[in-house]
Design a protein around this motif. Structure first.
Motif, PDB file in Angstrom:
ATOM      1  N   TRP A  86      24.776  11.058 -53.786  1.00  0.00           N
ATOM      2  CA  TRP A  86      24.330   9.697 -54.065  1.00  0.00           C
ATOM      3  C   TRP A  86      25.320   8.651 -53.577  1.00  0.00           C
ATOM      4  CZ3 TRP A  86      27.812   7.093 -57.058  1.00  0.00           C
ATOM      5  CH2 TRP A  86      28.687   7.870 -57.827  1.00  0.00           C
ATOM      6  N   LEU A  87      26.545   9.076 -53.229  1.00  0.00           N
ATOM      7  CA  LEU A  87      27.564   8.131 -52.765  1.00  0.00           C
ATOM      8  C   LEU A  87      27.671   8.075 -51.251  1.00  0.00           C
ATOM      9  CD1 LEU A  87      29.720   6.189 -53.792  1.00  0.00           C
ATOM     10  CD2 LEU A  87      31.320   8.083 -53.914  1.00  0.00           C
ATOM     11  N   ALA A  90      27.172   4.737 -48.969  1.00  0.00           N
ATOM     12  CA  ALA A  90      27.465   3.494 -49.681  1.00  0.00           C
ATOM     13  C   ALA A  90      28.853   2.975 -49.344  1.00  0.00           C
ATOM     14  CB  ALA A  90      27.340   3.708 -51.190  1.00  0.00           C
ATOM     15  N   TRP A 135      29.237   1.003 -58.026  1.00  0.00           N
ATOM     16  CA  TRP A 135      27.854   0.976 -58.512  1.00  0.00           C
ATOM     17  C   TRP A 135      27.045  -0.091 -57.779  1.00  0.00           C
ATOM     18  CZ3 TRP A 135      25.007  -2.795 -61.128  1.00  0.00           C
ATOM     19  CH2 TRP A 135      23.792  -2.359 -61.673  1.00  0.00           C
ATOM     20  N   ARG A 137      27.559  -1.207 -54.733  1.00  0.00           N
ATOM     21  CA  ARG A 137      27.305  -0.764 -53.354  1.00  0.00           C
ATOM     22  C   ARG A 137      26.219   0.309 -53.305  1.00  0.00           C
ATOM     23  NH1 ARG A 137      30.910  -2.218 -49.325  1.00  0.00           N
ATOM     24  NH2 ARG A 137      29.352  -1.149 -48.059  1.00  0.00           N
ATOM     25  N   VAL A 138      26.213   1.216 -54.281  1.00  0.00           N
ATOM     26  CA  VAL A 138      25.188   2.253 -54.313  1.00  0.00           C
ATOM     27  C   VAL A 138      23.810   1.648 -54.542  1.00  0.00           C
ATOM     28  CG1 VAL A 138      24.373   4.263 -55.598  1.00  0.00           C
ATOM     29  CG2 VAL A 138      26.778   4.085 -55.003  1.00  0.00           C
ATOM     30  N   GLN A 139      23.710   0.691 -55.480  1.00  0.00           N
ATOM     31  CA  GLN A 139      22.428   0.049 -55.731  1.00  0.00           C
ATOM     32  C   GLN A 139      21.947  -0.739 -54.515  1.00  0.00           C
ATOM     33  OE1 GLN A 139      20.584   0.625 -58.446  1.00  0.00           O
ATOM     34  NE2 GLN A 139      22.223   2.015 -59.070  1.00  0.00           N
ATOM     35  N   ARG A 142      20.575   1.758 -51.966  1.00  0.00           N
ATOM     36  CA  ARG A 142      19.256   2.260 -52.330  1.00  0.00           C
ATOM     37  C   ARG A 142      18.173   1.221 -52.090  1.00  0.00           C
ATOM     38  NH1 ARG A 142      20.465   5.480 -58.029  1.00  0.00           N
ATOM     39  NH2 ARG A 142      21.692   7.183 -57.112  1.00  0.00           N
ATOM     40  N   ALA A 209      20.446  12.109 -52.685  1.00  0.00           N
ATOM     41  CA  ALA A 209      20.513  10.651 -52.695  1.00  0.00           C
ATOM     42  C   ALA A 209      19.940  10.038 -53.958  1.00  0.00           C
ATOM     43  CB  ALA A 209      19.775  10.085 -51.476  1.00  0.00           C
TER      44      ALA A 209
END
Length: 319
Positions: A86-87, A90, A135, A137-139, A142, A209
């Motif tokens: 998931w990272l 990002a 967090w 950057r991940v959002q 996505r 992801a």
């Protein structure tokens, strides 16, 4: 804690930062060696059939020159730091390593100048700030991926209507995608070339992801590859659904922006204020911690902060 212990702690933190930097350098050297071996293997594979073919009207054999320009460099092989799925995409691994090294150096310097309590407060403060930044950057990544998916599906639909198979249309459409969706689609193509079915490859990428929309796309493409049918119609409807869902989500974000901003401020303000107090005045927190009543106040404040954060989260989610 005595001054000697504080100096020892600072030296240990600085040595830890040096270890992190050395580890990053060793990983980069391994990546370069892997890329060089990959290029050398590709050069040998291309040179062997040429060396085995005799020249026309001659008994001599062609000898490849010593300086053969290497093919295109091997891109997208820079994530060898075993980051979570998931990272990936990002943040670059170098930024994470640099951030960790900066935290270690800052905490070590604070431990030498202001004591271990202030260093602990700064460490917690920087750790919370770093986690919040990651967090965000991940959002953002996505949201960008979900925003790019409808256009990607439209290209696949046009290629299927033109007569391409589902898998061929998917592979062709990947070439026109942009970052960050391109990163995950390249990983999917790598799994497909390794012998995995297109739906299973997309499902594996979706699990890593943690993007729900990819599960739906994987199911539709799997149906089109295995059983045939009008998968282009399903993909077109899914693309329209994603656009409508994005518009509705943007309207909801605009309507609830004031509530969410208030929740963020009320939730982060006590943590930032407490971290600033501990960092700038470590002796005050030390005296409070050694006192029984002060320790109870600290635990009570942490409990109230956790409960308030949970209530604010529920309030922001309901809005």
């Amino acid at each position: 804690m005595s001054e000697a212990a504080a100096i020892a702690l600072a030296l240990a933190l600085l040595l830890g930062a040096g270890g992190v930097l050395l580890w990053d350098g060793s990983v980069r050297r391994q990546q370069r060696r892997f890329a060089q071996r990959h290029v050398a293997d590709k050069i040998d594979e291309k040179a062997e059939p040429v060396l085995a073919t005799p020249l026309a009207h001659s008994g001599l054999r062609f000898v490849a020159p010593a300086t053969i320009s290497p093919p295109a460099p091997v891109p997208t092989r820079k994530t060898k730091l075993r980051l979570p799925g998931w990272l990936l995409g990002a943040l670059p691994p170098a930024a994470l390593v640099s951030g960790a090294a900066a935290i270690v150096v800052a905490v070590g310097t604070t431990a030498v100048l202001s004591g271990p309590v202030s260093a602990l407060g700064l460490f917690v403060l920087m750790l919370v700030a770093g986690a919040f930044f990651i967090w965000l950057r991940v959002q953002r990544m996505r949201r960008d991926i979900v925003r790019q998916l409808p256009g990607f599906l439209d290209v696949i639909v046009r290629l299927i209507v033109m007569g391409h198979s589902t898998q061929a249309a998917f592979q062709t459409a990947v070439a026109g995608t942009k970052y960050p969706l391109r990163h995950h689609m390249d990983n999917t193509l790598g799994l497909i070339k390794a012998g995995m079915e297109i739906d299973q490859a997309l499902l594996q990428i979706a699990r890593k992801a943690r993007i729900e929309e990819l599960y739906l796309v994987a199911s539709i493409l799997g149906l089109g590859v295995r059983y045939g049918g009008r998968s282009d119609l399903l993909l077109e409807r899914v693309a329209h659904f994603m656009r409508d869902h994005e518009e509705a989500e943007q309207e909801l974000v605009a309507m609830s922006s004031e509530t969410r901003l208030s929740a963020w401020i009320l939730g982060l303000l006590p943590l930032l204020l407490g971290g600033a107090i501990v960092t700038t005045n470590g002796d005050y927190f030390s005296h409070m911690w050694t006192d029984a009543t002060g320790r109870m106040m600290v635990f009570g404040a942490l409990g109230l902060q956790a409960m308030g954060g949970l209530l604010l989260y529920r309030l922001a989610r309901l809005s």
